[in-house]
Design a protein around this motif. Structure first.
Motif, mmCIF file in Angstrom:
data_model
loop_
_atom_site.group_PDB
_atom_site.id
_atom_site.type_symbol
_atom_site.label_atom_id
_atom_site.label_comp_id
_atom_site.label_asym_id
_atom_site.label_seq_id
_atom_site.Cartn_x
_atom_site.Cartn_y
_atom_site.Cartn_z
ATOM 1 N N HIS A 287 1.024 -1.146 0.419
ATOM 2 C CA HIS A 287 -0.113 0.172 -0.179
ATOM 3 C C HIS A 287 1.220 0.938 -0.206
ATOM 4 N N CYS A 288 0.161 2.665 -0.062
ATOM 5 C CA CYS A 288 0.986 3.637 0.207
ATOM 6 C C CYS A 288 1.433 3.870 1.278
ATOM 7 N N SER A 291 -0.898 5.717 3.891
ATOM 8 C CA SER A 291 -1.992 5.656 4.895
ATOM 9 C C SER A 291 -2.182 5.255 5.837
ATOM 10 N N CYS A 294 -2.190 8.623 6.875
ATOM 11 C CA CYS A 294 -2.925 10.460 5.665
ATOM 12 C C CYS A 294 -4.040 9.780 6.393
ATOM 13 N N ALA A 297 -6.566 9.110 3.329
ATOM 14 C CA ALA A 297 -6.606 7.922 3.012
ATOM 15 C C ALA A 297 -7.955 7.150 1.969
ATOM 16 N N CYS A 301 -5.790 3.165 -1.291
ATOM 17 C CA CYS A 301 -4.602 3.556 -1.263
ATOM 18 C C CYS A 301 -3.782 2.423 -0.205
ATOM 19 N N TRP A 302 -4.952 1.199 -0.001
ATOM 20 C CA TRP A 302 -4.269 0.564 0.803
ATOM 21 C C TRP A 302 -4.040 -0.961 -0.093
ATOM 22 N N CYS A 319 0.057 9.672 -5.300
ATOM 23 C CA CYS A 319 -1.060 9.745 -4.387
ATOM 24 C C CYS A 319 -2.122 9.575 -5.156
#
Lengths: 329, 351
Positions: A287-288, A291, A294, A297, A301-302, A319
Motif C-alpha cells: 500500500h501507500c 496511508s 494519512c 486515505a 490507498c491500502w 497519491c
C-alpha cells in the motif's frame, strides 16, 4: 533527456540489520539540470541522505547495499563504477557536505591538511600551491585571518566556522555538483542564515549545481528552484518550488507545510502536526507507505502503492487522492 | 605542559611513598621472618641476626632508616667499600668527594649480594627481554588488529582474531616448554636456555653487541612472552579502529575521494590509537621489570624470580626493592602514556 547533469533511475538501497532488511530507498528516480538547485525534503529517516550517499557510493557496506538502479553522470553510470573510478568523481566532480560540522572534520589533523588533501589528490598541486589555494578558499567562505588558521585544529573553530571549512573543502576542486546534506541542521539560527547566504553567494559566483537536503521547508523555499519530497524511501511529490508551496498535492506535503509557521498569512492559524512516526520498512509495502498516517486515505490507498505521476507540467505526485477535492483521482 | 609534568612528578613521589609504606607494613605483617627455618635456628643466633640487621627495632624506626638509606645522598670522602651494607646504586666522584645515593640494602637470602646487585645484574636482562617482547607484541598485534578491522567479518578477521584468542588463552607456562622442545631440542634452532648478553651494558641495560649471540637466546622467550600481549593489542586495535571508521570524519575523507590507504593510515589510525597506547604503559612496566614464569621456563637470569622468592623468603630489602622498582616503572610509564595522548589528540592539552 540529454540536458540532465545527473540522471538517477530506479535507485534502491537496502540495509541488512539483525531485525531484517530495511528498505531505505525504494526505486527513486530524479534528474538534475545543470545550474539548478534541487531541494530534497522529508522527515528524518525518509531516505534523503541515503539516496545521495548511494549515488556517491558512500553507503557503509556492509550493512548497506545499492541493489538496483542507475545514476548517469556525463554518460557514465556512477553505480557501476569501480571503487577506484568513483573515487575520482568524489570530491573532484561531485562533492558533499554533511550535517554535523562538529564531527565531520578529523579532530587530530589540522584544518590546513584536511583542506589541501583533495587539492593535491585531484588537482595534482604541490603542498605549497595547495596551501596558497587553501587560504583563498577559507577567505572565500569568510574565515578571517585565514592564513594563520591553516595550522589550527578543528576544535579551535566554532560550529559555524567548521561548516564554512567543510564547505570550502568540498568546493576546493570546483565540483560540478554540490550535495549539501542538512548542512545547517546542527547550527543555531543566525549561523544557519549566514551559511545559507554563503552558499547562495557561492552558487551565483561559481554557477554550481546544488542538491540541498533538509527537513526545513523554509530553507528550501529560499534556495531551491525545484523541490522533491521524500517519504519512506519514495519520492512522493516533486515540483518547482513555487508550485509546491502554492499548490501542494500530496497529503504529506500538506502536512509538512501545515506544520510550518508563516508570516504572510492573515489571521490566526493553528499549526498542524502529522500524527504518527515515519515507518521503518522491513518489507516493501503493497500500500501507500503514508496511508497509516494519512487523513485522506481511501480504500485504494491500502491496496496499491501509487506511482509518481504528473499532475501538471513538471509537478509529479504519488497519491491516489486529489487532496483539493478529497476524492480519488 | 612543563608545569603539568612537574605536578605529575610530585604526585608520583606521593604514590611511591604510599606504596613503600603499605609494602613495608604488609611484609612485616606476614608471620615468620628472614631467619625462620624449618629446622629452627637457636634463639641466640636469631637474636644476633635481628640485631645485626636492626630487625629488633620498632617498625617505624626501621622504615625511617630504610627511607634514609635510599633517599638521602651520602656525601663523603671515604671511597666505596665492598661491604654489603655500603652498596649504593649511584656512586659519583667529584674531586675527592664521593656522592653516593640509593642504598637498597643487602639481601637476607643471598648473603653475598645486595638489592643493588640485583638491579645491576638481573634487571638489565629482564629489561632486554621485556623490551623485545613488547616490540614483538606491537609488531604482531597492531598489523593483525588493523587487518582484522579492515576485513571485518571475513576469513582474515576470523583468522586473525582466532590467533589472537589462542595467544590470550595459551599461557607462557604451556607455550614455553613447547617452544623449548620444538625449537630448542628437536630442531636445534635456538639454545633451549640461557641469555646471550653480558655486562657491561649500554645505558645500564642495552646489550653492547646486538648480534646473533644475543638474538639466538632472545628470540624464543621474547616471542613466547610477547604473543599474549600481541593478542591483547590486536583485539584492542581492531575494536578501536572499527569504531573510528564509523566516524563522520571518515565519511568526509571518503567523500573527498581519498585512497582507502590514506583514509586508514592518516585519518583513522591516529584516532584509534588512544586505547592501545593506554594499555602499553602498564604492559611495558609489567614486561620490563621481569616476568617470573618466562624467565623460569627459559632459564633466564632475570629479575622475575625475585618478585616471588623474596616474599616466600621474607627477604625484606628485596621485597621493598622489587616492588618499588615496579611501582616507579608503572607510574613513569603512565606519565609517558599521558604525555603521548597530547601528541595523538590535539584536543588534549595539559596546563
Amino acid at each position: 533527456m540529454p540536458d540532465l547533469l545527473l540522471d538517477v533511475k530506479g535507485l534502491e538501497t537496502q540495509f541488512k540489520t539483525p531485525d531484517g532488511i530495511v528498505h531505505a530507498v525504494n526505486g527513486v528516480s530524479f534528474g538534475l539540470k545543470e545550474g539548478e538547485t534541487l531541494g530534497v525534503v522529508g522527515e528524518s529517516g525518509c531516505g534523503k541522505s541515503v539516496t545521495m550517499l548511494s549515488v556517491l557510493g558512500l553507503i557503509p557496506s556492509p550493512p548497506g547495499k545499492v541493489v538496483a538502479g542507475e545514476a548517469f553522470y556525463f554518460g557514465q553510470d556512477l553505480l557501476k563504477m569501480s571503487k577506484e573510478e568513483i573515487r575520482h568523481v568524489r570530491g573532484a566532480q561531485i562533492a558533499m557536505v554533511f550535517q554535523d560540522p562538529m564531527t565531520s572534520l578529523n579532530p587530530v589533523l589540522t584544518v590546513g591538511l584536511q583542506l589541501v588533501e583533495p587539492l593535491m589528490l585531484h588537482l595534482g598541486m604541490t603542498r605549497k600551491q595547495a596551501d596558497a589555494r587553501a587560504v583563498e578558499l577559507l577567505e572565500m567562505v569568510g574565515i578571517p585571518k585565514a592564513k594563520d588558521r591553516l595550522g589550527d585544529y578543528p576544535h579551535q573553530f566554532s560550529g559555524g566556522m567548521r561548516q564554512r571549512v567543510m564547505i570550502s573543502m568540498s568546493l576546493s576542486c570546483t565540483p560540478q555538483i554540490f550535495i549539501a546534506d542538512e548542512p545547517t541542521t546542527a547550527l543555531d539560527v543566525t549561523i544557519q542564515a549566514q551559511i545559507i547566504d554563503l552558499v547562495r553567494r557561492l552558487r551565483d559566483e561559481l554557477g554550481m549545481t546544488i542538491i540541498w537536503i533538509t527537513h526545513d521547508l523554509g530553507v528550501v523555499a529560499n534556495l531551491a528552484q525545484r523541490v522533491m519530497v521524500m517519504y519512506g524511501g519514495y519520492i512522493i511529490e516533486e515540483a518547482p518550488v513555487k508550485e509546491l508551496y502554492f499548490n501542494p498535492s500530496h497529503p504529506y506535503t500538506l502536512g509538512l507545510l501545515g506544520s510550518l509557521p508563516r508570516l504572510d498569512e492573515k489571521g490566526r492559524h493553528r499549526l498542524t502536526s502529522i500524527d504518527g512516526v515515519p515507518p521503518v520498512l522491513y518489507e516493501k509495502p503493497i500500500h501507500c507507505p503514508f496511508s497509516p498516517r494519512c487523513k485522506f486515505a481511501v480504500e485504494h490507498c491500502w491496496k496499491e502503492n501509487p506511482p509518481l505521476d504528473d499532475v501538471t507540467q513538471g509537478h509529479r505526485v504519488a497519491c491516489w487522492v486529489d487532496t483539493k477535492t478529497g476524492r480519488e483521482r | 605542559m612543563g608545569r603539568y609534568i612537574v605536578r605529575r612528578l610530585f604526585y608520583m613521589m606521593v604514590v611511591i611513598l604510599v606504596v613503600s609504606i603499605i609494602t613495608f607494613g604488609l611484609m612485616h605483617a606476614i608471620p615468620g621472618g628472614p631467619f625462620s627455618r624449618e629446622k629452627a635456628l637457636p634463639e641466640e643466633t636469631i637474636k644476633i641476626l635481628n640485631e645485626r640487621y636492626h630487625l629488633d627495632e620498632p617498625l617505624w624506626k626501621q622504615y625511617v632508616s630504610y627511607a634514609y638509606a635510599v633517599l638521602i645522598p651520602h656525601i663523603t670522602t671515604i671511597p666505596p667499600s665492598t661491604s654489603l651494607q655500603d652498596d649504593f646504586l649511584v656512586n659519583a666522584q667529584i674531586g675527592s668527594v664521593w656522592f653516593r645515593w640509593m642504598n637498597f640494602g643487602p639481601s637476607f637470602k643471598s648473603r653475598s649480594r645486595t638489592v643493588n646487585d640485583i638491579f645491576r645484574d638481573n634487571l638489565p636482562i629482564s629489561a632486554q627481554l621485556g623490551t623485545m617482547a613488547l616490540i614483538i607484541a606491537i609488531a604482531i598485534g597492531l598489523p593483525l588488529g588493523v587487518l582484522a578491522a579492515l576485513k571485518q567479518n571475513t576469513l582474515w578477521d576470523y583468522f586473525g582474531m582466532g590467533i589472537s584468542i589462542l595467544g590470550v588463552s595459551v599461557p607462557v607456562i604451556v607455550l614455553g616448554p613447547i617452544f623449548v622442545w620444538v625449537f630448542g631440542v628437536a630442531l636445534k634452532w635456538f639454545p633451549p636456555t640461557g641469555w646471550g648478553a653480558k655486562p657491561p651494558y649500554l645505558f645500564g641495560f642495552l646489550p653492547s653487541k646486538l648480534g646473533w649471540d644475543f638474538f639466538k637466546y632472545a628470540i624464543m622467550p621474547s616471542v613466547a612472552l610477547g604473543l599474549g600481549s600481541s593478542a591483547v593489542i590486536a583485539r584492542l586495535t581492531r575494536a578501536s579502529l572499527l569504531q573510528t571508521i564509523r566516524e563522520d570524519y571518515i565519511r568526509t575523507a571518503r567523500a573527498k575521494g581519498l585512497q582507502e590507504r590514506v583514509i586508514i593510515m592518516r585519518h583513522a589510525l591516529k584516532n584509534s590509537m588512544i586505547p592501545v597506547v593506554t594499555i602499553l604503559g602498564p604492559l611495558f612496566a609489567a614486561l620490563v621489570t621481569g616476568t617470573f614464569v618466562t624467565e623460569l621456563m627459559f632459564g633466564i637470569p632475570g629479575m622475575g624470580k625475585y618478585f616471588v622468592t623474596s616474599i616466600t623468603n621474607r627477604d625484606y630489602p628485596v621485597i621493598m626493592g622489587t616492588i618499588l622498582l615496579y611501582a616507579v616503572f608503572l607510574v613513569v610509564a603512565n606519565l609517558i602514556v599521558d604525555i603521548t595522548y597530547a601528541f595523538l589528540d590535539p584536543r588534549i592539552r595539559y596546563d
